[in-house]
Enzyme design. Structure first.
Site, PDB file in Angstrom:
ATOM      1  N   HIS A  15      -5.657  -8.626  -0.966  1.00  0.00           N
ATOM      2  CA  HIS A  15      -5.579  -9.323   0.240  1.00  0.00           C
ATOM      3  C   HIS A  15      -6.562 -10.395   0.788  1.00  0.00           C
ATOM      4  O   HIS A  15      -7.758 -10.145   0.295  1.00  0.00           O
ATOM      5  CB  HIS A  15      -5.585  -8.145   1.209  1.00  0.00           C
ATOM      6  CG  HIS A  15      -4.765  -6.935   1.103  1.00  0.00           C
ATOM      7  ND1 HIS A  15      -5.021  -6.018   0.019  1.00  0.00           N
ATOM      8  CD2 HIS A  15      -3.630  -6.571   1.718  1.00  0.00           C
ATOM      9  CE1 HIS A  15      -4.063  -5.167   0.175  1.00  0.00           C
ATOM     10  NE2 HIS A  15      -3.291  -5.250   1.071  1.00  0.00           N
ATOM     11  N   SER A  41       0.875  -1.327   0.138  1.00  0.00           N
ATOM     12  CA  SER A  41       0.266   0.008   0.038  1.00  0.00           C
ATOM     13  C   SER A  41       0.979   1.270  -0.180  1.00  0.00           C
ATOM     14  O   SER A  41       1.731   1.634   0.928  1.00  0.00           O
ATOM     15  CB  SER A  41      -0.849   0.122   1.253  1.00  0.00           C
ATOM     16  OG  SER A  41      -1.946  -1.012   1.209  1.00  0.00           O
ATOM     17  N   HIS A  60      -7.263   4.592   6.015  1.00  0.00           N
ATOM     18  CA  HIS A  60      -6.439   4.216   4.971  1.00  0.00           C
ATOM     19  C   HIS A  60      -5.611   5.214   4.373  1.00  0.00           C
ATOM     20  O   HIS A  60      -4.565   5.215   3.667  1.00  0.00           O
ATOM     21  CB  HIS A  60      -7.327   3.335   3.961  1.00  0.00           C
ATOM     22  CG  HIS A  60      -6.362   2.614   2.992  1.00  0.00           C
ATOM     23  ND1 HIS A  60      -5.373   1.690   3.211  1.00  0.00           N
ATOM     24  CD2 HIS A  60      -6.620   2.897   1.487  1.00  0.00           C
ATOM     25  CE1 HIS A  60      -5.044   1.400   1.975  1.00  0.00           C
ATOM     26  NE2 HIS A  60      -5.685   2.053   0.961  1.00  0.00           N
ATOM     27  N   MET A  70      -2.056  -6.233   7.388  1.00  0.00           N
ATOM     28  CA  MET A  70      -3.154  -7.254   7.008  1.00  0.00           C
ATOM     29  C   MET A  70      -2.550  -7.768   5.746  1.00  0.00           C
ATOM     30  O   MET A  70      -3.438  -8.262   4.977  1.00  0.00           O
ATOM     31  CB  MET A  70      -4.189  -6.223   6.371  1.00  0.00           C
ATOM     32  CG  MET A  70      -4.684  -5.389   7.754  1.00  0.00           C
ATOM     33  SD  MET A  70      -6.068  -4.268   7.164  1.00  0.00           S
ATOM     34  CE  MET A  70      -5.960  -3.040   8.488  1.00  0.00           C
ATOM     35  N   SER A  71      -1.217  -8.118   5.734  1.00  0.00           N
ATOM     36  CA  SER A  71      -0.755  -8.712   4.330  1.00  0.00           C
ATOM     37  C   SER A  71       0.532  -9.461   4.389  1.00  0.00           C
ATOM     38  O   SER A  71       0.633  -9.908   5.785  1.00  0.00           O
ATOM     39  CB  SER A  71      -0.586  -7.690   3.284  1.00  0.00           C
ATOM     40  OG  SER A  71       0.601  -6.859   3.438  1.00  0.00           O
ATOM     41  N   ALA A 109       2.758  -1.681   4.287  1.00  0.00           N
ATOM     42  CA  ALA A 109       2.592  -0.692   5.294  1.00  0.00           C
ATOM     43  C   ALA A 109       2.321  -1.314   6.399  1.00  0.00           C
ATOM     44  O   ALA A 109       1.379  -2.343   6.515  1.00  0.00           O
ATOM     45  CB  ALA A 109       1.757   0.310   4.907  1.00  0.00           C
ATOM     46  N   HIS A 147      -2.952   0.284  -4.607  1.00  0.00           N
ATOM     47  CA  HIS A 147      -2.379  -0.865  -5.009  1.00  0.00           C
ATOM     48  C   HIS A 147      -2.721  -0.816  -6.500  1.00  0.00           C
ATOM     49  O   HIS A 147      -3.678  -0.943  -7.210  1.00  0.00           O
ATOM     50  CB  HIS A 147      -2.960  -2.030  -4.413  1.00  0.00           C
ATOM     51  CG  HIS A 147      -2.773  -2.121  -2.886  1.00  0.00           C
ATOM     52  ND1 HIS A 147      -3.132  -1.662  -1.817  1.00  0.00           N
ATOM     53  CD2 HIS A 147      -1.850  -3.063  -2.509  1.00  0.00           C
ATOM     54  CE1 HIS A 147      -3.000  -1.983  -0.760  1.00  0.00           C
ATOM     55  NE2 HIS A 147      -1.918  -2.945  -0.936  1.00  0.00           N
ATOM     56  N   TYR A 196      -8.465 -10.292   2.979  1.00  0.00           N
ATOM     57  CA  TYR A 196      -9.954  -9.305   3.611  1.00  0.00           C
ATOM     58  C   TYR A 196     -10.662  -9.131   2.486  1.00  0.00           C
ATOM     59  O   TYR A 196     -11.870  -8.658   2.723  1.00  0.00           O
ATOM     60  CB  TYR A 196      -9.619  -8.447   4.510  1.00  0.00           C
ATOM     61  CG  TYR A 196      -8.820  -7.030   3.937  1.00  0.00           C
ATOM     62  CD1 TYR A 196      -9.391  -6.256   2.972  1.00  0.00           C
ATOM     63  CD2 TYR A 196      -7.478  -6.897   4.372  1.00  0.00           C
ATOM     64  CE1 TYR A 196      -8.586  -5.368   2.338  1.00  0.00           C
ATOM     65  CE2 TYR A 196      -6.630  -5.839   3.658  1.00  0.00           C
ATOM     66  CZ  TYR A 196      -7.369  -5.017   2.815  1.00  0.00           C
ATOM     67  OH  TYR A 196      -6.575  -4.028   2.224  1.00  0.00           O
ATOM     68  N   GLU A 197     -10.014  -9.045   1.001  1.00  0.00           N
ATOM     69  CA  GLU A 197     -11.076  -8.710   0.151  1.00  0.00           C
ATOM     70  C   GLU A 197     -12.207  -9.729  -0.383  1.00  0.00           C
ATOM     71  O   GLU A 197     -13.249  -9.232  -0.839  1.00  0.00           O
ATOM     72  CB  GLU A 197      -9.938  -8.306  -1.103  1.00  0.00           C
ATOM     73  CG  GLU A 197      -9.338  -7.139  -0.941  1.00  0.00           C
ATOM     74  CD  GLU A 197      -8.359  -6.710  -2.061  1.00  0.00           C
ATOM     75  OE1 GLU A 197      -8.516  -6.653  -2.971  1.00  0.00           O
ATOM     76  OE2 GLU A 197      -7.206  -6.775  -1.641  1.00  0.00           O
ATOM     77  N   ASN A 212       2.167   4.270  11.069  1.00  0.00           N
ATOM     78  CA  ASN A 212       1.268   4.750  12.144  1.00  0.00           C
ATOM     79  C   ASN A 212       1.657   4.024  13.223  1.00  0.00           C
ATOM     80  O   ASN A 212       2.070   2.934  13.159  1.00  0.00           O
ATOM     81  CB  ASN A 212      -0.192   4.672  12.127  1.00  0.00           C
ATOM     82  CG  ASN A 212      -0.742   3.314  11.704  1.00  0.00           C
ATOM     83  OD1 ASN A 212      -0.473   2.933  10.724  1.00  0.00           O
ATOM     84  ND2 ASN A 212      -1.322   2.419  12.450  1.00  0.00           N
TER      85      ASN A 212
END
Ligand code: HPA
Length: 269
Positions: A81, A28, A242, A206-207, A111, A59, A83-84, A230
């Site tokens: 990902h 990301s 995001h 998350m990846s 990220a 992306h 989550y998609e 962050n």
């Protein structure tokens, strides 16, 4: 022909001059390294059978065959990902394609949120190990004994040493730590982050973890670099979003670019 064979054939046809042994997946907001490659051939994921749609802002969804500092490289600009669509193996075809193309090394970037006050937003962390906190594996349903992948030293010790050395030579402060994979797409709760800290994680995202498992399955050596965008939930007063991930990624992307470029220079084809 399988979808992998078709993808490999198309890539070989379009980029006959390129023989990459290094593949890179850009996360990301970190696509700028891909954009900076001058001599390159670009293939959109849509043209490659089995490659995912990348629906998340930041992306790209392009495969770039290029040459950087005299080294051929295959860059995947953008990932899909878990989550998609709830499929942990969504990056299986791209990772297998890199392996079939002849890549021996996969460098993953992402990220991530920081769980350590030392690693502030904008800095880069070398992943030393991971915790899969989702319970999902991209190898669900795989057959045969090769599915029982050894995950000791999944993050290759020699590659880690190379990145540390490059960072020192270029006066880049490279943090090192354990990455914990939460599935997303929601950010974590402060209680989850406290849990992750107790478990020994220094960064959260998350990846990456499913791609590392796939890469090891296909026999690639792996390194991973997290750009800290962050402080993780509950560790700072700012609201997580995001948009902020994408914005801050760009500031860490400069150091990342140096690390990747110098790494490629060392591995001249
Ligand atoms: N949590 C999960 N994924 C992330 C974060 C975070 O705080 N920052 C960037 N990606």
């Amino acid at each position: 022909m399988t979808e992998i064979q078709k993808a490999v054939q198309l890539i070989r046809d379009k980029g006959a001059n390129y023989k990459p042994i290094i593949g890179i997946i850009l996360g990301s907001g970190l696509g700028s390294f891909g954009d900076s490659i001058k001599e390159s051939i670009v293939i959109p994921y849509q043209d490659l059978d089995g490659f995912p749609e990348t629906g998340v802002e930041g992306h790209g969804g392009r495969l770039i065959l290029g040459r950087v500092n005299g080294t051929d490289v295959c860059v995947l600009q953008g990932r899909a990902h878990y989550y998609e669509n709830g499929k942990a193996n969504v990056m299986k075809v791209p990772v297998q394609t890199l392996a079939e193309l002849g890549c021996e090394i996969l460098i993953l970037t992402n990220a991530a949120g920081s769980l350590s006050v030392e690693a502030q937003p904008g800095s880069v962390m070398l992943v030393t190990d991971h915790i899969n906190f989702t319970g999902a594996s991209p190898l669900f349903g795989a057959q045969g004994n090769s599915r029982f992948v050894n995950m000791v030293d999944a993050y290759d010790t020699d590659l880690r040493a190379a990145f540390q050395e490059i960072a020192n030579q270029n006066k880049i402060k490279l943090h090192a730590g354990v990455y914990i994979w939460y599935c997303g797409p929601n950010f974590e709760t402060p209680a989850e982050i406290r849990t992750a800290k107790t478990l020994g994680a220094q960064a959260v995202g998350m990846s990456t973890v499913p791609e590392v498992i796939l890469a090891r399955y296909f026999g690639l050596r792996v390194a991973a670099l997290s750009v800290i965008t962050n402080m993780a939930a509950g560790m700072a007063n700012e609201e997580l979003s995001h948009e902020q991930t994408i914005e801050t990624a760009a500031s860490g992307a400069e150091d990342l670019k140096i690390l990747l470029t110098e790494f490629l220079k060392r591995n001249k084809s």
